[in-house]
Design a protein around this motif. Structure first.
Motif, PDB file in Angstrom:
ATOM      1  N   GLU A  17       0.832  -1.203   0.000  1.00  0.00           N
ATOM      2  CA  GLU A  17       0.000   0.000   0.000  1.00  0.00           C
ATOM      3  C   GLU A  17       0.868   1.255   0.000  1.00  0.00           C
ATOM      4  OE1 GLU A  17      -3.754   1.973   2.482  1.00  0.00           O
ATOM      5  OE2 GLU A  17      -2.757   0.175   3.249  1.00  0.00           O
ATOM      6  N   ILE A  18       1.889   1.269   0.843  1.00  0.00           N
ATOM      7  CA  ILE A  18       2.803   2.418   0.872  1.00  0.00           C
ATOM      8  C   ILE A  18       3.505   2.565  -0.467  1.00  0.00           C
ATOM      9  CG2 ILE A  18       4.953   3.280   1.893  1.00  0.00           C
ATOM     10  CD1 ILE A  18       3.995   2.110   4.562  1.00  0.00           C
ATOM     11  N   GLU A  19       3.927   1.460  -1.046  1.00  0.00           N
ATOM     12  CA  GLU A  19       4.587   1.488  -2.355  1.00  0.00           C
ATOM     13  C   GLU A  19       3.671   2.096  -3.418  1.00  0.00           C
ATOM     14  OE1 GLU A  19       6.301  -1.647  -5.726  1.00  0.00           O
ATOM     15  OE2 GLU A  19       5.616  -2.390  -3.775  1.00  0.00           O
ATOM     16  N   ALA A  20       2.398   1.674  -3.402  1.00  0.00           N
ATOM     17  CA  ALA A  20       1.444   2.191  -4.388  1.00  0.00           C
ATOM     18  C   ALA A  20       1.245   3.691  -4.224  1.00  0.00           C
ATOM     19  CB  ALA A  20       0.106   1.463  -4.241  1.00  0.00           C
ATOM     20  N   LEU A  21       1.077   4.146  -2.987  1.00  0.00           N
ATOM     21  CA  LEU A  21       0.855   5.571  -2.745  1.00  0.00           C
ATOM     22  C   LEU A  21       2.080   6.399  -3.095  1.00  0.00           C
ATOM     23  CD1 LEU A  21      -1.157   5.328   0.598  1.00  0.00           C
ATOM     24  CD2 LEU A  21      -2.044   5.916  -1.661  1.00  0.00           C
ATOM     25  N   GLN A  22       3.262   5.835  -2.908  1.00  0.00           N
ATOM     26  CA  GLN A  22       4.483   6.539  -3.321  1.00  0.00           C
ATOM     27  C   GLN A  22       4.536   6.692  -4.836  1.00  0.00           C
ATOM     28  OE1 GLN A  22       7.355   3.981  -1.420  1.00  0.00           O
ATOM     29  NE2 GLN A  22       7.615   5.366   0.341  1.00  0.00           N
ATOM     30  N   LYS A  23       4.077   5.672  -5.555  1.00  0.00           N
ATOM     31  CA  LYS A  23       4.029   5.742  -7.016  1.00  0.00           C
ATOM     32  C   LYS A  23       3.014   6.773  -7.497  1.00  0.00           C
ATOM     33  CE  LYS A  23       5.283   0.891  -7.970  1.00  0.00           C
ATOM     34  NZ  LYS A  23       6.442   1.127  -8.832  1.00  0.00           N
ATOM     35  N   LEU A  24       1.986   7.003  -6.667  1.00  0.00           N
ATOM     36  CA  LEU A  24       0.879   7.877  -7.057  1.00  0.00           C
ATOM     37  C   LEU A  24       0.996   9.265  -6.465  1.00  0.00           C
ATOM     38  CD1 LEU A  24      -1.989   5.263  -6.687  1.00  0.00           C
ATOM     39  CD2 LEU A  24      -1.010   6.128  -8.822  1.00  0.00           C
ATOM     40  N   GLU A  25       2.192   9.692  -6.152  1.00  0.00           N
ATOM     41  CA  GLU A  25       2.402  11.034  -5.609  1.00  0.00           C
ATOM     42  C   GLU A  25       1.861  12.076  -6.585  1.00  0.00           C
ATOM     43  OE1 GLU A  25       6.055  13.746  -3.806  1.00  0.00           O
ATOM     44  OE2 GLU A  25       6.469  11.877  -4.868  1.00  0.00           O
ATOM     45  N   GLU A  26       1.096  13.038  -6.055  1.00  0.00           N
ATOM     46  CA  GLU A  26       0.470  14.102  -6.862  1.00  0.00           C
ATOM     47  C   GLU A  26      -0.617  13.565  -7.793  1.00  0.00           C
ATOM     48  OE1 GLU A  26       1.213  17.228  -6.299  1.00  0.00           O
ATOM     49  OE2 GLU A  26       2.825  16.722  -4.902  1.00  0.00           O
TER      50      GLU A  26
END
Length: 476
Positions: free
Chosen positions: A58-67
């Motif tokens: 989940e953290i990895e996905a949100l990091q990929k989806l920054e902005e």
């Protein structure tokens, strides 16, 4: 036993109030010494197991989806060196649960929110990312925009699968059937669309438990017509929900198409003219599935009632002009007890009786607002003067039992021949001869108050048709 407690610190952030809890994590409001407030999500269990790996994913996905617009963003995260001793967490902005914002929203405003959610899913799917836990509880409002949150079951492209075989994945009341059977191999994008459709139904109806299986608009408990106002033209929305909850994933629309079709429904439903146009087309397609003729007619009274009943279900399509002048809205049509007669229900306690000779449908291709029905009537015997027929007029009488009439005075006196009227007695109007026409309420014919003079009854069927075509041509 509490998993976390007020006052605990994670980094510079102190727990203030628990906002929510799931199977593997808790969400808390947190603050710092500077009084800044955010939200933090914490993994409940320690150790390196499936929940831990999902939390890291989940953290990895949100990091990929920054902005990335349309999701609640990650502001800060922490993955410990020793997960057995320390819990991972990540921080995000404080947002408002979507369900807390909808009490004053209209159906169209809610639908617009779901257009945004579908667009967000479409952009995620284009990146190969599937949410897989779409449900109303995971919609939050941030800076006035409805957003997706909780990517705990996210599926990333080219990432190792974390779901064991025969394990279901998804929210209980919105989960797609394939995610129950074989989530590890199921396509996530169609499942997201299925769950979004179920979520839309839950929000529109307020029924938290949702419904099982594919959406059925004809169901008395599931169909949206039970929950939404009659003024809405629901066919396009119903068709979308049917398609989006299809048992076969490949038959469902994409998230992009879901958003587009929602927007199209709102456009139609908020335009009275568009709504009438589509309703006329729908009735024509149901009456003539093989193609619309230049004229259609029915002589059997059972068939006539079936056609009029279909038209009466759409109030905007059936303003009825009487042979004696004036008009009313048709509510229903059925075979009457009296031989050869039908009854037209105008209101809960208002009925018109007539003997149909034939019903004609006159469509106007390209200009459905000029389409109309013409009901031609036979003459019937008068109740007041049984030895004579009366023409192009009507009489009000009391029906003391099905098909048995007495003068109207009995209705006002509440008795007949010294006996009280039965509960089944009703006041009815009997029409004899002439014709009735039905136009849509927004038709140019209905908008002209002069047409209430029964002009349709002063000319023949063909003459009236020519009159309508002439006026339609002038209006172009």
């Amino acid at each position: 036993m509490a998993k976390f407690a007020v006052g605990q610190k994670f980094g510079a952030w102190e727990l203030v109030e628990k906002l929510g809890e799931g199977g593997n994590g808790e969400v808390w409001k947190v603050t710092t010494d500077s009084a800044e407030q955010c939200a933090i999500k914490l993994l409940i269990r320690g150790g390196v197991d499936e929940p831990y790996k999902r939390f890291c994913r989940e953290i990895e996905a949100l990091q990929k989806l920054e902005e990335f617009p349309g999701i609640v963003p990650l502001l800060e995260s922490h993955i410990p060196e020793d997960p057995k001793k320390e819990r991972p967490w990540y921080r995000m902005p404080l947002a408002t649960p979507y369900l807390d914002t909808i009490s004053d929203k209209s159906v169209h405003q809610i639908t617009a929110d779901f257009e945004l959610l579908a667009s967000t899913l479409a952009r995620l799917h284009a990146l190969g990312i599937c949410h897989r836990d779409v449900k109303p509880a995971n919609f939050l409002v941030l800076n006035g925009m409805v957003c997706l949150s909780d990517f705990g079951l996210v599926k990333l492209p080219k990432a190792d699968g974390l779901t064991p075989e025969r394990r279901d994945v998804g929210a209980k009341f919105t989960i797609a059937p394939e995610m129950r059977r074989a989530a590890s191999s199921a396509a996530g994008a169609p499942a997201d669309v299925y769950s979004l459709a179920k979520s839309l139904w839950i929000v529109l109806t307020g029924v938290d438990l949702g419904f099982e299986g594919q959406y059925d608009p004809q169901s008395s408990t599931v169909g949206l017509s039970r929950y939404l106002q009659d003024s809405h033209y629901l066919t396009p929305l119903n068709e979308l929900l049917v398609a989006a909850t299809d048992h076969a994933p490949e038959e469902r629309p994409s998230a992009e198409d879901f958003s587009r079709r929602l927007a199209e429904w709102v456009r139609i439903d908020t335009s009275f003219e568009e709504k009438i146009r589509h309703q006329w087309r729908e009735i024509s397609e149901r009456l003539f599935p093989l193609g619309q003729p230049s004229r259609a007619q029915w002589e059997d009274r059972t068939q006539i009632c079936s056609v009029l009943k279909l038209a009466s279900r759409v109030e905007a399509l059936n303003h009825m002009f009487y042979p004696t002048g004036g008009g009313m809205t048709l509510r229903d049509a059925d075979v009457a007890p009296e031989e050869g007669m039908i009854q037209l229900r105008i209101d809960e306690n208002m009925f018109d009786l007539c003997a149909p000779a034939r019903l004609i449908f006159e469509p106007y291709p390209g200009k459905p607002e000029w389409s109309y029905f013409r009901l031609e009537l036979r003459q019937v015997q008068s109740v007041e003067d049984p030895d004579s027929r009366f023409e192009d007029t009507s009489e009000e009488v009391t029906e003391i039992q099905p098909g048995c009439y007495v003068p109207l005075t009995s209705w006002f006196e509440g008795e007949h021949n010294g006996q009280s009227l039965p509960d089944s007695a009703r006041r009815v109007t009997r029409f004899s001869g002439g014709s009735i026409v039905l136009f849509s309420t927004t038709s140019p014919y209905n908008q002209d108050t002069d047409t209430y003079d029964a002009r349709h009854n002063m000319v023949s069927t063909d003459e009236f048709r020519a009159y309508i075509h002439e006026n339609a041509a002038l209006a172009s």
